[in-house]
Design an enzyme around this catalytic site. Structure first.
Site, PDB file in Angstrom:
ATOM      1  N   THR A   1     -22.966  -9.459  85.731  1.00  0.00           N
ATOM      2  CA  THR A   1     -22.223 -10.537  86.385  1.00  0.00           C
ATOM      3  C   THR A   1     -22.709 -10.623  87.824  1.00  0.00           C
ATOM      4  OG1 THR A   1     -20.292 -10.138  84.992  1.00  0.00           O
ATOM      5  CG2 THR A   1     -19.942 -11.403  87.003  1.00  0.00           C
TER       6      THR A   1
ATOM      7  N   LYS B   1     -19.304 -17.242  83.403  1.00  0.00           N
ATOM      8  CA  LYS B   1     -18.763 -15.881  83.455  1.00  0.00           C
ATOM      9  C   LYS B   1     -17.765 -15.732  84.600  1.00  0.00           C
ATOM     10  CE  LYS B   1     -18.329 -11.388  83.069  1.00  0.00           C
ATOM     11  NZ  LYS B   1     -17.300 -10.836  82.173  1.00  0.00           N
TER      12      LYS B   1
ATOM     13  N   LYS C   1     -15.537  -7.587  93.722  1.00  0.00           N
ATOM     14  CA  LYS C   1     -16.872  -8.190  93.823  1.00  0.00           C
ATOM     15  C   LYS C   1     -16.933  -9.531  93.108  1.00  0.00           C
ATOM     16  CE  LYS C   1     -19.797  -7.438  90.760  1.00  0.00           C
ATOM     17  NZ  LYS C   1     -20.335  -8.102  89.531  1.00  0.00           N
TER      18      LYS C   1
END
Length: 296
Positions: free
Chosen positions: A97, A173, A242
């Protein structure tokens, strides 16, 4: 299988994915910063290497499953990276990701070497990875996609193609992770409201998970939040921070206000500041309990 694959990143997700490829008959060369993570794979026949660049077979396939953009750029572009060795007709299947901007940057650099960068981030926790039941988002050059189909079919139960833009799969995503985090925050607030009114948290989520919210996110994360079970982590809370940061970065570049994402970023940031970064990302719910005056 005749094709040898390089695999970089043997953490909670990468290790079971790589094991499934070995079981399916693929030959693997593997690399991980912590060499001990490769031991179960070596025991099953994988070849361990000491540098990222050594996983690549010229013109072959390299899969990466690493923590963040910086780690990805390091194994691709760093002093010991694999980009040049992968070379003409090689394929980099990036399953991490990362930001769409990083995907575009790497796709351009691969194209200059005659290789293809494909984005293939996944939905699913480590147990889904072990079962070969991941949901895979895919984007990039069509010719590359055809070649990696046998690999993806081992790793996942479904593949969703989002076109040739190498950043598109990462956008999808990030939207999914944003929705999961939003659901966890909502569940934490709802269950804390129930608890402060003397109602059993587990009974509430059990009913909701069987009726109006009968889907895996509410059933699985809801159960963990109700039971306040945040270890061992399937996905580190620090990585949730993140990812929400990447959501806000992507939203900023597209001029899309996302107030929920800003709230979630603050929730994750506060959780990391309180020393919860190595817990499962559903531990953001502890912050809701903190705000409500509940000592956990």
């Amino acid at each position: 299988m005749s094709e040898r694959i390089g695999f970089i990143g043997l953490g909670n997700m990468g290790q079971p994915m790589a094991l499934n490829l070995l079981k399916a008959g693929f030959e693997l060369r593997v690399y991980n910063r912590n060499p001990a993570k490769a031991e179960p794979l070596v025991a099953q026949g994988a070849q361990q290497v000491s540098k990222p660049g050594e996983v690549a077979e010229p013109g072959g396939i390299v899969i990466t499953m690493v923590a963040n953009d910086s780690a990805l750029e390091s194994v691709v572009l760093g002093k010991e990276g694999f980009l040049e060795r992968l070379g003409q007709n090689g394929i980099h299947l990036s399953m991490s990701t990362v930001s769409p901007a990083t995907a575009h940057k790497l796709a351009d650099l691969h194209a200059k070497q005659g290789s293809i960068y494909l984005a293939a981030p996944v939905f699913g926790r480590p147990e889904a990875a072990a079962a070969g039941k991941l949901w895979i988002c895919l984007s990039g050059a069509q010719t590359g996609k055809e070649r990696v189909q046998p690999v993806l079919k081992v790793l996942g139960q479904g593949i969703f193609d989002f076109g040739e833009d190498p950043g598109a799969a990462n956008v999808v995503k990030l939207t999914g992770n944003f929705l999961i985090a939003s659901a966890m925050e909502a569940m934490a607030e709802a269950l804390t409201l129930a608890e402060k009114n003397g109602i059993d948290r587990s009974k509430v989520i059990d009913m909701l998970g069987k009726t109006s919210f009968a889907c895996p996110i509410y059933q699985n994360y809801g159960k963990a939040i109700a039971e306040e079970r945040y270890t061992p982590p399937g996905f580190y809370l620090s990585l949730g921070l993140k990812d929400v940061g990447l959501v806000l970065q992507t939203a900023d570049s597209a001029k899309v206000p996302m107030p929920f994402a800003s709230l979630l970023h603050d929730r994750f940031l506060a959780s990391v500041a309180k020393g919860r970064g190595d817990m499962d990302w559903s531990a953001l719910a502890l912050g809701v309990s903190d705000d409500a005056g509940l000592s956990k």
